[in-house]
Design a protein around this motif. Structure first.
Motif, PDB file in Angstrom:
ATOM      1  N   THR A   1      15.282  43.569  15.700  1.00  0.00           N
ATOM      2  CA  THR A   1      16.655  43.287  16.106  1.00  0.00           C
ATOM      3  C   THR A   1      16.711  41.860  16.640  1.00  0.00           C
ATOM      4  O   THR A   1      15.680  41.195  16.807  1.00  0.00           O
ATOM      5  CB  THR A   1      17.127  44.265  17.201  1.00  0.00           C
ATOM      6  OG1 THR A   1      16.439  43.970  18.424  1.00  0.00           O
ATOM      7  CG2 THR A   1      16.866  45.712  16.800  1.00  0.00           C
ATOM      8  N   THR A   2      17.896  41.410  16.920  1.00  0.00           N
ATOM      9  CA  THR A   2      18.035  40.069  17.490  1.00  0.00           C
ATOM     10  C   THR A   2      17.449  40.004  18.890  1.00  0.00           C
ATOM     11  O   THR A   2      17.176  38.913  19.402  1.00  0.00           O
ATOM     12  CB  THR A   2      19.514  39.662  17.535  1.00  0.00           C
ATOM     13  OG1 THR A   2      20.255  40.643  18.280  1.00  0.00           O
ATOM     14  CG2 THR A   2      20.098  39.551  16.132  1.00  0.00           C
ATOM     15  N   ASN A   3      17.215  41.166  19.515  1.00  0.00           N
ATOM     16  CA  ASN A   3      16.700  41.226  20.885  1.00  0.00           C
ATOM     17  C   ASN A   3      15.198  41.476  20.974  1.00  0.00           C
ATOM     18  O   ASN A   3      14.665  41.607  22.069  1.00  0.00           O
ATOM     19  CB  ASN A   3      17.438  42.324  21.667  1.00  0.00           C
ATOM     20  CG  ASN A   3      18.901  42.008  21.839  1.00  0.00           C
ATOM     21  OD1 ASN A   3      19.263  40.869  22.086  1.00  0.00           O
ATOM     22  ND2 ASN A   3      19.753  43.012  21.692  1.00  0.00           N
TER      23      ASN A   3
ATOM     24  N   ALA B   1      11.856  32.970  11.443  1.00  0.00           N
ATOM     25  CA  ALA B   1      12.867  34.011  11.598  1.00  0.00           C
ATOM     26  C   ALA B   1      12.522  35.229  10.748  1.00  0.00           C
ATOM     27  O   ALA B   1      11.978  35.103   9.644  1.00  0.00           O
ATOM     28  CB  ALA B   1      14.236  33.478  11.216  1.00  0.00           C
TER      29      ALA B   1
ATOM     30  N   GLY C   1      14.353  39.061  24.625  1.00  0.00           N
ATOM     31  CA  GLY C   1      14.900  38.785  23.305  1.00  0.00           C
ATOM     32  C   GLY C   1      13.965  38.072  22.361  1.00  0.00           C
ATOM     33  O   GLY C   1      14.331  37.816  21.219  1.00  0.00           O
TER      34      GLY C   1
ATOM     35  N   CYS D   1      16.714  41.217  10.516  1.00  0.00           N
ATOM     36  CA  CYS D   1      16.777  42.495  11.228  1.00  0.00           C
ATOM     37  C   CYS D   1      16.638  43.651  10.230  1.00  0.00           C
ATOM     38  O   CYS D   1      17.245  43.644   9.156  1.00  0.00           O
ATOM     39  CB  CYS D   1      18.087  42.617  11.991  1.00  0.00           C
ATOM     40  SG  CYS D   1      18.217  41.450  13.374  1.00  0.00           S
TER      41      CYS D   1
ATOM     42  N   GLY E   1      21.812  39.880  11.017  1.00  0.00           N
ATOM     43  CA  GLY E   1      21.165  39.099  12.061  1.00  0.00           C
ATOM     44  C   GLY E   1      19.690  38.887  11.804  1.00  0.00           C
ATOM     45  O   GLY E   1      19.132  39.358  10.809  1.00  0.00           O
ATOM     46  N   GLN E   2      19.052  38.183  12.739  1.00  0.00           N
ATOM     47  CA  GLN E   2      17.624  37.927  12.607  1.00  0.00           C
ATOM     48  C   GLN E   2      16.981  37.718  13.970  1.00  0.00           C
ATOM     49  O   GLN E   2      17.650  37.386  14.949  1.00  0.00           O
ATOM     50  CB  GLN E   2      17.375  36.696  11.726  1.00  0.00           C
ATOM     51  CG  GLN E   2      17.968  35.413  12.263  1.00  0.00           C
ATOM     52  CD  GLN E   2      17.781  34.232  11.324  1.00  0.00           C
ATOM     53  OE1 GLN E   2      17.490  34.405  10.135  1.00  0.00           O
ATOM     54  NE2 GLN E   2      17.929  33.027  11.840  1.00  0.00           N
ATOM     55  N   PHE E   3      15.683  37.988  13.998  1.00  0.00           N
ATOM     56  CA  PHE E   3      14.879  37.735  15.187  1.00  0.00           C
ATOM     57  C   PHE E   3      14.126  36.431  14.966  1.00  0.00           C
ATOM     58  O   PHE E   3      13.605  36.184  13.879  1.00  0.00           O
ATOM     59  CB  PHE E   3      13.876  38.873  15.398  1.00  0.00           C
ATOM     60  CG  PHE E   3      12.775  38.555  16.366  1.00  0.00           C
ATOM     61  CD1 PHE E   3      12.977  38.659  17.733  1.00  0.00           C
ATOM     62  CD2 PHE E   3      11.525  38.149  15.914  1.00  0.00           C
ATOM     63  CE1 PHE E   3      11.953  38.368  18.627  1.00  0.00           C
ATOM     64  CE2 PHE E   3      10.499  37.863  16.796  1.00  0.00           C
ATOM     65  CZ  PHE E   3      10.716  37.970  18.162  1.00  0.00           C
ATOM     66  N   GLN E   4      14.062  35.602  15.998  1.00  0.00           N
ATOM     67  CA  GLN E   4      13.354  34.334  15.858  1.00  0.00           C
ATOM     68  C   GLN E   4      12.141  34.293  16.771  1.00  0.00           C
ATOM     69  O   GLN E   4      12.245  34.452  17.985  1.00  0.00           O
ATOM     70  CB  GLN E   4      14.269  33.149  16.163  1.00  0.00           C
ATOM     71  CG  GLN E   4      13.609  31.802  15.869  1.00  0.00           C
ATOM     72  CD  GLN E   4      14.600  30.657  15.838  1.00  0.00           C
ATOM     73  OE1 GLN E   4      15.794  30.866  15.576  1.00  0.00           O
ATOM     74  NE2 GLN E   4      14.126  29.456  16.094  1.00  0.00           N
TER      75      GLN E   4
END
Length: 209
Positions: free
Chosen positions: A111-113, A152, A87, A155, A41-44
């Protein structure tokens, strides 16, 4: 010429590191973290993202916001307190930090959050923000707004602390004059690569410039 070389140093090394890291499944951070575990996943980062600054960390929050704004165009809001991060938030905190990380160590959780940078001291939090910048696309170091870029961050869980207490760089201005702006850019690059000692060679005995 000196200015272009500094830009190449900043963007070139980070770009190379990002490509090499992607091929090897590692982080693009220079120097490589002591411990890092990539996750799915990824954080944006978006215009709605906020920087949540824990007690005593407003300076670090403002510095991070200032570094993110030119390339992204995002005027990120800085909040002093928050019961929990959303998030799209970045939390800077010294609460519950592992004392074994030391004065300049940090833990970075993406994290994605959301993103959490946790360290025993403000210095550690600052170095954590430098690693966060390197995890973003290389265009983040542009001085102008970059278009068609998804901001982005993959994670990852990182626990990092320096191997050496003294990490220095010498700038010799007795032979080649540097302006105030150029010296400040050198200091910014030192911070990015977590160098903590600046040796400023101002003058030789032949003359003062």
């Amino acid at each position: 010429m000196k200015q272009s070389l500094k830009y190449i140093l900043a963007t070139g090394l980070v770009t190379f590191a990002a490509l090499a890291a992607d091929a090897a499944g590692l982080t693009p951070i220079i120097p490589a973290p002591a411990k890092a575990e990539m996750r799915a996943g990824q954080f944006q980062l978006t215009a709605a993202s906020r920087i949540i600054a824990g007690k005593g960390l407003k300076n670090e929050a403002h510095l991070l916001a200032a570094r993110l704004r030119p390339a992204t165009g995002y005027p990120l809001k800085i909040k002093s307190t928050a019961t929990k991060i959303c998030g799209f938030d970045i939390l800077l905190t010294t609460n519950d930090a592992d004392p074994e990380l030391g004065a300049e160590g940090y833990a970075l959780s993406v994290t994605t959050n959301g993103v959490v940078i946790r360290a025993p001291t403000a210095a550690g939090v600052f170095y954590g923000t430098q690693s966060l910048l390197q995890m973003l696309p290389p265009q983040i170091f542009s001085t102008q707004r970059a278009s068609d870029v998804t901001w982005a961050i993959p994670c990852v869980e990182i626990a990092d602390s320096p191997r050496f207490v003294w990490r220095g760089f010498m700038l010799d201005v007795s032979r080649h004059f540097f302006t105030k702006t150029e010296v400040e850019k050198v200091l910014d690059l030192m911070a990015l690569y977590k160098l903590n000692t600046f040796h400023w060679h101002l003058v030789d005995d032949q003359g003062w410039r």
